[in-house]
Design a protein around this motif. Structure first.
Motif, PDB file in Angstrom:
ATOM      1  N   LEU A   1       0.829  -1.194   0.000  1.00 53.65           N
ATOM      2  CA  LEU A   1       0.000   0.000   0.000  1.00 53.65           C
ATOM      3  C   LEU A   1       0.866   1.247   0.000  1.00 53.65           C
ATOM      4  O   LEU A   1       1.915   1.284   0.646  1.00 53.65           O
ATOM      5  N   GLY A   2       0.403   2.251  -0.720  1.00 56.17           N
ATOM      6  CA  GLY A   2       1.046   3.554  -0.728  1.00 56.17           C
ATOM      7  C   GLY A   2       0.004   4.617  -0.436  1.00 56.17           C
ATOM      8  O   GLY A   2      -1.146   4.496  -0.886  1.00 56.17           O
TER       9      GLY A   2
ATOM     10  N   PRO B   1       1.650   6.735  -7.635  1.00 52.84           N
ATOM     11  CA  PRO B   1       2.477   6.010  -8.619  1.00 52.84           C
ATOM     12  C   PRO B   1       2.353   4.491  -8.437  1.00 52.84           C
ATOM     13  O   PRO B   1       2.463   3.984  -7.324  1.00 52.84           O
ATOM     14  N   GLY B   2       2.066   3.803  -9.520  1.00 48.41           N
ATOM     15  CA  GLY B   2       1.923   2.348  -9.477  1.00 48.41           C
ATOM     16  C   GLY B   2       0.597   1.863  -8.938  1.00 48.41           C
ATOM     17  O   GLY B   2       0.428   0.671  -8.670  1.00 48.41           O
ATOM     18  N   GLN B   3      -0.390   2.776  -8.791  1.00 49.92           N
ATOM     19  CA  GLN B   3      -1.701   2.417  -8.257  1.00 49.92           C
ATOM     20  C   GLN B   3      -2.330   1.327  -9.108  1.00 49.92           C
ATOM     21  O   GLN B   3      -2.326   1.402 -10.334  1.00 49.92           O
ATOM     22  N   GLN B   4      -2.918   0.310  -8.452  1.00 49.55           N
ATOM     23  CA  GLN B   4      -3.444  -0.838  -9.172  1.00 49.55           C
ATOM     24  C   GLN B   4      -4.952  -0.832  -9.381  1.00 49.55           C
ATOM     25  O   GLN B   4      -5.449  -1.566 -10.223  1.00 49.55           O
ATOM     26  N   SER B   5      -5.691  -0.036  -8.617  1.00 54.07           N
ATOM     27  CA  SER B   5      -7.146   0.039  -8.812  1.00 54.07           C
ATOM     28  C   SER B   5      -7.674   1.291  -8.129  1.00 54.07           C
ATOM     29  O   SER B   5      -6.933   2.005  -7.454  1.00 54.07           O
TER      30      SER B   5
ATOM     31  N   LEU C   1       6.678  -0.638  -3.826  1.00 49.64           N
ATOM     32  CA  LEU C   1       6.944   0.436  -2.870  1.00 49.64           C
ATOM     33  C   LEU C   1       8.109   1.304  -3.328  1.00 49.64           C
ATOM     34  O   LEU C   1       8.185   2.484  -3.003  1.00 49.64           O
ATOM     35  N   GLU C   2       9.005   0.730  -4.093  1.00 46.01           N
ATOM     36  CA  GLU C   2      10.195   1.450  -4.549  1.00 46.01           C
ATOM     37  C   GLU C   2       9.855   2.607  -5.487  1.00 46.01           C
ATOM     38  O   GLU C   2      10.624   3.553  -5.598  1.00 46.01           O
ATOM     39  N   ALA C   3       8.711   2.542  -6.166  1.00 46.92           N
ATOM     40  CA  ALA C   3       8.321   3.592  -7.111  1.00 46.92           C
ATOM     41  C   ALA C   3       7.749   4.826  -6.414  1.00 46.92           C
ATOM     42  O   ALA C   3       7.521   5.848  -7.059  1.00 46.92           O
ATOM     43  N   LEU C   4       7.524   4.739  -5.097  1.00 47.37           N
ATOM     44  CA  LEU C   4       6.909   5.845  -4.367  1.00 47.37           C
ATOM     45  C   LEU C   4       7.949   6.872  -3.945  1.00 47.37           C
ATOM     46  O   LEU C   4       9.004   6.524  -3.424  1.00 47.37           O
ATOM     47  N   SER C   5       7.628   8.142  -4.152  1.00 50.22           N
ATOM     48  CA  SER C   5       8.517   9.215  -3.717  1.00 50.22           C
ATOM     49  C   SER C   5       8.394   9.380  -2.193  1.00 50.22           C
ATOM     50  O   SER C   5       7.473   8.858  -1.573  1.00 50.22           O
TER      51      SER C   5
END
Length: 158
Positions: A17-18, A47-51, A79-83
């Motif tokens: 989760l982000g 970023p990278g949200q799936q739904s 999680l790595e794609a999150l700022s």
């Protein structure tokens, strides 16, 4: 009045989760959590949200200090794609008692209270030491704050 019962017992998959993580006092939670949700919505897609499904996650509590941590978020691919401004959480695969809350979110606390103080003591289960969450899908209208919200309580056998 009928006793609260889960709609089902389900095995939930691991999730990444982000979103936003904030600490709230029990006294001010209703007001401060609304502000947290408003801030989260203003951030736009994660970023990278799936739904489009969103989650309100209970991720820590300090009863002696009368405060708890809550995350507003979405499932993400990585999680790595999150700022750095995004909170991150790994939710392990877990067994849950799944309850349904109908109505306005301002009354959500009454459903949580019934789960913790009525259902859990008579259920034969114990809460697992993993996050519990509210799941907001297409049945919930964020504009009105009303609709159907699933509450996923992490459980384990006694």
């Amino acid at each position: 009045m009928n006793a609260i019962e889960p709609d089902r017992i389900a095995d939930g998959p691991a999730m990444l989760l982000g979103g936003l993580r904030r600490t709230h006092s029990y006294r001010d939670a209703q007001r401060s959590m609304v502000a947290q949700w408003e801030e989260f919505v203003q951030m736009g897609p994660v970023p990278g949200q799936q739904s489009a499904t969103t989650y309100g996650v209970m991720c820590g509590a300090w009863p002696d200090e009368q405060r708890f941590e809550y995350m507003t978020g979405v499932q993400v691919a990585s999680l790595e794609a999150l700022s750095p401004e995004y909170g991150r959480m790994r939710v392990p695969a877990q067994r849950y008692a799944v309850f349904t809350h109908h109505g306005h979110v301002s009354t959500l606390h009454t459903t949580w209270d019934a789960i913790w103080h009525e259902w859990l003591p008579r259920s034969g289960y114990r809460m697992a030491n993993t996050p519990e969450f509210e799941r907001y899908d297409e049945r919930f209208d964020p504009q009105t704050g009303s609709g159907t919200v699933e509450i996923w309580c992490s459980i384990q056998d006694p």
